[in-house]
Write a protein that holds these residues in place. Structure first.
Motif, PDB file in Angstrom:
ATOM      1  N   LYS A 284      79.280  11.606  46.929  1.00  0.00           N
ATOM      2  CA  LYS A 284      78.642  11.324  45.681  1.00  0.00           C
ATOM      3  C   LYS A 284      78.324  12.493  45.217  1.00  0.00           C
ATOM      4  O   LYS A 284      78.211  12.793  43.759  1.00  0.00           O
ATOM      5  N   ILE A 285      77.622  13.452  45.982  1.00  0.00           N
ATOM      6  CA  ILE A 285      77.088  14.705  45.545  1.00  0.00           C
ATOM      7  C   ILE A 285      78.276  15.637  44.758  1.00  0.00           C
ATOM      8  O   ILE A 285      78.032  16.178  43.681  1.00  0.00           O
ATOM      9  N   LYS A 286      79.441  15.573  45.597  1.00  0.00           N
ATOM     10  CA  LYS A 286      80.448  16.569  44.912  1.00  0.00           C
ATOM     11  C   LYS A 286      81.023  15.905  43.863  1.00  0.00           C
ATOM     12  O   LYS A 286      81.442  16.795  42.672  1.00  0.00           O
ATOM     13  N   LYS A 287      81.132  14.610  43.623  1.00  0.00           N
ATOM     14  CA  LYS A 287      81.752  14.201  42.453  1.00  0.00           C
ATOM     15  C   LYS A 287      80.771  14.260  41.335  1.00  0.00           C
ATOM     16  O   LYS A 287      81.336  14.606  39.953  1.00  0.00           O
ATOM     17  N   LEU A 288      79.646  14.254  41.313  1.00  0.00           N
ATOM     18  CA  LEU A 288      78.403  14.484  40.368  1.00  0.00           C
ATOM     19  C   LEU A 288      78.384  16.036  40.090  1.00  0.00           C
ATOM     20  O   LEU A 288      78.358  16.329  38.854  1.00  0.00           O
ATOM     21  N   GLN A 289      78.535  16.981  41.027  1.00  0.00           N
ATOM     22  CA  GLN A 289      78.575  18.314  40.771  1.00  0.00           C
ATOM     23  C   GLN A 289      79.818  18.740  39.850  1.00  0.00           C
ATOM     24  O   GLN A 289      79.697  19.429  39.176  1.00  0.00           O
ATOM     25  N   HIS A 290      80.877  17.933  40.107  1.00  0.00           N
ATOM     26  CA  HIS A 290      81.984  18.220  39.529  1.00  0.00           C
ATOM     27  C   HIS A 290      81.990  18.023  38.042  1.00  0.00           C
ATOM     28  O   HIS A 290      82.429  18.577  37.273  1.00  0.00           O
TER      29      HIS A 290
ATOM     30  N   PHE B 187      75.079  15.008  31.050  1.00  0.00           N
ATOM     31  CA  PHE B 187      74.850  16.243  32.076  1.00  0.00           C
ATOM     32  C   PHE B 187      73.608  16.110  32.542  1.00  0.00           C
ATOM     33  O   PHE B 187      73.494  16.479  33.705  1.00  0.00           O
ATOM     34  N   ARG B 188      72.398  15.988  31.696  1.00  0.00           N
ATOM     35  CA  ARG B 188      71.156  16.025  32.253  1.00  0.00           C
ATOM     36  C   ARG B 188      70.943  14.909  33.244  1.00  0.00           C
ATOM     37  O   ARG B 188      70.345  14.899  34.645  1.00  0.00           O
ATOM     38  N   SER B 189      71.490  13.657  33.014  1.00  0.00           N
ATOM     39  CA  SER B 189      71.518  12.629  34.017  1.00  0.00           C
ATOM     40  C   SER B 189      72.142  12.995  35.177  1.00  0.00           C
ATOM     41  O   SER B 189      71.814  12.251  36.235  1.00  0.00           O
ATOM     42  N   ASP B 190      73.561  13.376  35.147  1.00  0.00           N
ATOM     43  CA  ASP B 190      74.153  13.737  36.549  1.00  0.00           C
ATOM     44  C   ASP B 190      73.313  14.788  37.110  1.00  0.00           C
ATOM     45  O   ASP B 190      73.138  14.689  38.507  1.00  0.00           O
ATOM     46  N   PHE B 191      72.570  15.698  36.460  1.00  0.00           N
ATOM     47  CA  PHE B 191      71.861  16.820  37.177  1.00  0.00           C
ATOM     48  C   PHE B 191      70.687  16.027  38.005  1.00  0.00           C
ATOM     49  O   PHE B 191      70.520  16.510  39.276  1.00  0.00           O
ATOM     50  N   ALA B 192      70.169  14.829  37.389  1.00  0.00           N
ATOM     51  CA  ALA B 192      69.011  14.322  37.976  1.00  0.00           C
ATOM     52  C   ALA B 192      69.435  13.422  39.324  1.00  0.00           C
ATOM     53  O   ALA B 192      68.893  13.463  40.337  1.00  0.00           O
ATOM     54  N   ASP B 193      70.554  13.236  39.126  1.00  0.00           N
ATOM     55  CA  ASP B 193      71.309  12.100  40.160  1.00  0.00           C
ATOM     56  C   ASP B 193      71.594  13.025  41.331  1.00  0.00           C
ATOM     57  O   ASP B 193      71.290  12.396  42.731  1.00  0.00           O
TER      58      ASP B 193
ATOM     59  N   ALA C 180      70.059  15.468  42.286  1.00  0.00           N
ATOM     60  CA  ALA C 180      68.917  16.146  43.032  1.00  0.00           C
ATOM     61  C   ALA C 180      68.361  14.789  43.786  1.00  0.00           C
ATOM     62  O   ALA C 180      67.838  15.013  44.970  1.00  0.00           O
ATOM     63  N   VAL C 181      68.369  13.680  43.485  1.00  0.00           N
ATOM     64  CA  VAL C 181      68.102  12.509  44.110  1.00  0.00           C
ATOM     65  C   VAL C 181      68.684  12.543  45.380  1.00  0.00           C
ATOM     66  O   VAL C 181      68.410  12.174  46.463  1.00  0.00           O
ATOM     67  N   TYR C 182      70.366  12.520  45.316  1.00  0.00           N
ATOM     68  CA  TYR C 182      71.128  12.409  46.448  1.00  0.00           C
ATOM     69  C   TYR C 182      70.806  13.630  47.536  1.00  0.00           C
ATOM     70  O   TYR C 182      71.043  13.325  48.834  1.00  0.00           O
ATOM     71  N   GLU C 183      70.706  14.741  46.890  1.00  0.00           N
ATOM     72  CA  GLU C 183      70.418  15.872  47.839  1.00  0.00           C
ATOM     73  C   GLU C 183      69.245  15.528  48.799  1.00  0.00           C
ATOM     74  O   GLU C 183      68.986  15.968  49.972  1.00  0.00           O
ATOM     75  N   GLU C 184      68.209  14.993  48.110  1.00  0.00           N
ATOM     76  CA  GLU C 184      66.908  14.653  48.719  1.00  0.00           C
ATOM     77  C   GLU C 184      67.063  13.687  49.810  1.00  0.00           C
ATOM     78  O   GLU C 184      66.444  13.705  50.953  1.00  0.00           O
ATOM     79  N   ARG C 185      67.987  12.699  49.297  1.00  0.00           N
ATOM     80  CA  ARG C 185      68.409  11.752  50.350  1.00  0.00           C
ATOM     81  C   ARG C 185      69.194  12.209  51.574  1.00  0.00           C
ATOM     82  O   ARG C 185      69.061  11.557  52.893  1.00  0.00           O
ATOM     83  N   LEU C 186      70.046  13.051  51.371  1.00  0.00           N
ATOM     84  CA  LEU C 186      70.728  13.765  52.337  1.00  0.00           C
ATOM     85  C   LEU C 186      69.974  14.348  53.605  1.00  0.00           C
ATOM     86  O   LEU C 186      70.110  14.341  54.516  1.00  0.00           O
ATOM     87  N   LYS C 187      68.959  15.087  52.802  1.00  0.00           N
ATOM     88  CA  LYS C 187      68.025  15.770  53.721  1.00  0.00           C
ATOM     89  C   LYS C 187      67.482  14.726  54.686  1.00  0.00           C
ATOM     90  O   LYS C 187      67.091  15.025  56.008  1.00  0.00           O
TER      91      LYS C 187
ATOM     92  N   GLU D 219      78.398  22.888  51.116  1.00  0.00           N
ATOM     93  CA  GLU D 219      78.272  24.230  51.035  1.00  0.00           C
ATOM     94  C   GLU D 219      77.258  24.907  49.793  1.00  0.00           C
ATOM     95  O   GLU D 219      77.126  25.900  49.749  1.00  0.00           O
ATOM     96  N   GLU D 220      76.574  23.891  49.178  1.00  0.00           N
ATOM     97  CA  GLU D 220      75.659  24.233  48.441  1.00  0.00           C
ATOM     98  C   GLU D 220      74.415  25.003  48.870  1.00  0.00           C
ATOM     99  O   GLU D 220      73.861  24.575  49.886  1.00  0.00           O
ATOM    100  N   PRO D 221      73.915  25.816  47.918  1.00  0.00           N
ATOM    101  CA  PRO D 221      72.708  26.362  48.647  1.00  0.00           C
ATOM    102  C   PRO D 221      71.296  25.496  48.699  1.00  0.00           C
ATOM    103  O   PRO D 221      70.574  25.819  49.818  1.00  0.00           O
ATOM    104  N   SER D 222      71.461  24.503  47.991  1.00  0.00           N
ATOM    105  CA  SER D 222      70.181  23.388  48.275  1.00  0.00           C
ATOM    106  C   SER D 222      70.670  22.443  49.331  1.00  0.00           C
ATOM    107  O   SER D 222      69.600  21.722  49.454  1.00  0.00           O
ATOM    108  N   SER D 223      71.978  22.632  49.837  1.00  0.00           N
ATOM    109  CA  SER D 223      72.104  21.483  50.957  1.00  0.00           C
ATOM    110  C   SER D 223      71.513  22.061  52.261  1.00  0.00           C
ATOM    111  O   SER D 223      71.141  22.802  52.529  1.00  0.00           O
ATOM    112  N   ILE D 224      71.531  20.927  53.165  1.00  0.00           N
ATOM    113  CA  ILE D 224      71.320  20.996  54.631  1.00  0.00           C
ATOM    114  C   ILE D 224      72.058  22.026  55.228  1.00  0.00           C
ATOM    115  O   ILE D 224      73.237  21.784  55.194  1.00  0.00           O
ATOM    116  N   GLN D 225      71.313  22.597  56.295  1.00  0.00           N
ATOM    117  CA  GLN D 225      72.125  23.412  57.062  1.00  0.00           C
ATOM    118  C   GLN D 225      73.039  22.772  58.164  1.00  0.00           C
ATOM    119  O   GLN D 225      72.385  21.631  58.385  1.00  0.00           O
ATOM    120  N   PRO D 226      73.949  23.262  58.792  1.00  0.00           N
ATOM    121  CA  PRO D 226      74.589  22.614  60.000  1.00  0.00           C
ATOM    122  C   PRO D 226      73.622  22.204  60.970  1.00  0.00           C
ATOM    123  O   PRO D 226      72.718  22.816  61.292  1.00  0.00           O
TER     124      PRO D 226
END
Length: 712
Positions: A245-251, A267-273, A275-282, A701-708
């Motif tokens: 989902k993150i990759k689709k929104l980043q696209h 575009f702003r709505s997708d950007f907010a989404d 951030a929400v998904y990245e937080e959930r991924l963490k 591989e995004e900078p804000s994403s979780i490390q391996p």
């Protein structure tokens, strides 16, 4: 079945095959279809041979892939696809060689003998049907039946010669292939089940270490205990879906926003989404990291472990010997290949496997019972002339010219093949219930289940139901002629099996290479934006479907080789087309997931041996029905000789396929020592058998994403 129905079936199947192969040759050249027709090449990163710029060449049909399939050498198949893939192709070559020789014998000897044996007036009617070329036209007690007996002996000895030659050749290739893959970790690793708890530390891991350190002090290296990772797997699946989902929104971030205010808001709505998904991924990754801690995992140990040894000799000795006086403890076997393991089935306790086998057997029996209904209905269509006597309303079919021939010639085999197509997948699911620890064992089990199912429900049930419908009136009117009627009915079913071979060969193989289902699914996903044109539809090679269905074709051809030799030329076409199709599929479409170094061949040998026995038993009965007891009695020694040949093959060849010789293990160890590779194999063996949910994973591989993640 009359000749018109047989011609109609041949015409329909030939026409359908030509149309489908034409479509395939054109569709394969279109770049958008590469994920379907070049799935394996795309997944492997190989070059896809399609013309990207549009040209008229892409619209012209081509059959160049067929000669290319026959030019492919066995050495290249062995090197690139493995011995299992080569075994499948050699099964097709076996059919080509065998039925070519049988066709020469049948067409030059048996067909003239059968056709010229009609000397009495009562057989005039017979000469206008296909039965005039079968053994049905031979009079009872005729000395010409000795010609059939001679051909039976020749075919039996020839098939035993081919089987011995293939077994011996594949055995040599197996030894060479094991040596070629001597660096693979499965040659150093043993799967251990039924591990008891250590009474001192209340853990299974230290129990493994204590046991093998004590009894294998010089060859034991290390172990990898298996844990119940269901919770971690569920979280990994959730993290993977969030990543998608993150990759689709980043696209969508890269969409141009200068076209209007609505696009900028989107575009702003997708950007907010995002951030929400990245937080959930963490959060999900933190939960995974917590479950991967040693303190949590030690409470989820399973009585299963992979134990690695310093040499192949040590692994072979441990895998082939009983470790404990209680055979339900410390059960050892060679570890499957790293790509061959069914991790979920390792969680099934060894003591419960018998219950799983019984459940799979009950499910298979129920499927056999329910499948009897469509087979009987198919034979009702085949015997349409008899059905019209009982149901006069069915005569309305004759009002439409040619419909009767299509109904009795093509439709039954098409319906039967449609049902048969579903059977391998059902049997694969039942084989999975048995708790096999590897995909190869599951597929081999499914092969046997499908083969016996096809022999019982397709061959015997078609024969018996067809004979019953054909003789239901004549047997009561003339009971003295029942043996001759039965013999005629057995040979008369050859027409139905000719249509079956035509449908399964021409239509079935052409539809296999077209991949119509995947192609339709690909078009639908791309059209609704759910997929991309670059994601390959990659699947493992379906051994469980190809091997038993091709073996059934060999069974049909061999049983009818002496009875109805006109069937044999159709089988040559069947195996030639099948060989070309599956070479193409192995090269471009299917992935060879594992390689058992030829362990499929003993199963194929067994299937063909059953075919030989059925052929000889059938001829014993037919010679008896034809009032030729001398030929029947003379066939019995041939039957005994075939059984002795099979026992010889079990003693001479089979053990090397079931076990790994200590001699070869030691020779490979010595070769590693000479080349200085012994130390490099030690570290890689046990690391290769780390469960997937315990390996470091990287979601984005995004900078804000979780490390391996790593196991703490």
């Amino acid at each position: 079945m009359n000749p018109e129905s047989l011609v109609a079936s041949a015409a329909i199947n030939l026409g359908l095959a030509l149309v489908v192969l034409y479509l395939f040759s054109v569709l394969k050249k279109q770049p958008g279809n590469a994920p379907v027709y070049f799935a394996r090449r795309i997944a492997a990163g190989e070059e896809v041979p399609v013309d990207r710029p549009f040209s008229l060449r892409r619209l012209r049909p081509s059959v160049s892939w067929i000669p290319a399939a026959f030019r492919l050498s066995e050495d290249e198949v062995l090197r690139r696809r493995g011995l299992d893939a080569l075994v499948v192709l050699r099964l097709f070559k076996f059919g080509i060689r065998f039925f070519t020789v049988c066709s020469v014998v049948g067409l030059l000897i048996l067909v003239p003998v059968n056709y010229t044996c009609q000397e009495d007036p009562s057989s005039v009617k017979l000469s206008h049907s296909m039965d005039s070329f079968t053994i049905s036209s031979v009079r009872r007690g005729s000395n010409r039946l000795w010609v059939h007996f001679s051909c039976l002996c020749f075919i039996s000895f020839y098939v035993m010669y081919l089987l011995h030659k293939e077994y011996k050749s594949i055995l040599k290739l197996r030894i060479l292939q094991i040596g070629y893959h001597r660096q693979h970790p499965d040659q150093f690793t043993v799967l251990v089940r039924g591990i008891p708890l250590c009474t001192e530390h209340d853990a299974r891991g230290c129990s493994v270490d204590h046991f093998f350190s004590k009894y294998y002090p010089f060859t034991y290296q290390s172990y990898q205990i298996i844990y119940d990772g269901q919770n971690i797997e569920e979280l990994l699946s959730l993290a993977s879906s969030i990543e998608i989902k993150i990759k689709k929104l980043q696209h969508k971030r890269f969409q141009k926003c200068y076209l209007g205010h609505w696009l900028c808001s989107k575009f702003r709505s997708d950007f907010a989404d995002v951030a929400v998904y990245e937080e959930r991924l963490k959060e999900v990754c933190q939960r995974i990291r917590l479950l991967q801690c040693d303190n949590i995992l030690k409470h989820k140990e399973l009585p299963v472990a992979f134990v690695s040894f310093k040499s192949r000799l040590g692994a072979a000795l441990a895998a082939e010997t009983q470790q404990h006086v209680n055979p339900l403890l410390w059960i050892t076997e060679f570890a499957p290949g790293t790509n061959d393991i069914l991790w979920h089935n390792l969680a099934i306790p060894y003591r419960r496997l018998a219950v799983h086998r019984i459940g799979a057997l009950i499910a298979a029996v129920l499927l056999i019972v329910f499948f009897a209904f469509p087979v009987t209905a198919v034979q009702g269509i085949v015997q349409f002339e008899k059905v019209k006597k009982w149901f006069p309303l069915a005569r309305a079919v004759q009002l439409i010219p040619g419909l009767n021939s299509i109904l009795t010639g093509y439709l039954p085999s098409a319906i039967l093949n449609g049902f048969i197509y579903l059977i391998p997948y059902a049997m694969l699911a039942m084989a999975s219930l048995e708790g096999c620890v590897s995909k190869s064992k599951r597929d081999m089990k499914a092969c046997s289940m499908v083969f016996y199912f096809l022999v019982g429900n397709v061959f015997f049930l078609s024969l018996l139901s067809g004979s019953l419908l054909d003789q239901i009136g004549e047997s009561f009117a003339h009971p003295k002629d029942f043996p001759s009627h039965l013999a005629s009915a057995v040979s008369a079913q050859s027409d139905f099996f000719i249509t079956y071979i035509l449908t399964d060969g021409m239509s079935g193989f052409s539809l296999e290479v077209l991949q119509l289902g995947l192609l339709s699914w690909h078009f639908m996903k791309v059209s609704i934006g759910q997929g991309t044109k670059e994601d390959p539809y990659l699947y493992g090679f379906p051994y469980y479907r190809v091997v038993p269905i091709v073996s059934l074709a060999i069974l049909i051809g061999m049983v009818y080789a002496v009875i109805a030799p006109l069937l044999l030329p159709f089988l040559i076409i069947y195996f030639l087309l099948g060989y070309a199709v599956y070479v193409n599929q192995m090269q471009d479409v299917y992935e060879i997931v594992y390689d058992t170094c030829g362990q499929y061949w003993p199963y194929i040998h067994h299937y063909i041996f059953i075919t030989v026995i059925l052929m000889q038993i059938t001829m014993i009965g037919l010679f008896g029905l034809k009032s030729k007891p001398g030929a029947s009695i003379s066939t019995i020694p041939l039957l005994v000789l075939s059984c002795l040949f099979n026992e010889y093959c079990k003693i001479r060849f089979l053990p090397t396929f079931c076990h790994r010789p200590v001699q070869n293990a030691k020779d490979n160890d010595n070769l590693d020592e000479m080349e200085g590779l012994a130390e490099s194999n030690l570290g890689s063996a046990i690391n290769a058998y780390q469960p997937p949910w315990m390996r470091p994973v990287c979601f984005t591989e995004e900078p804000s994403s979780i490390q391996p993640l790593v196991t703490s």
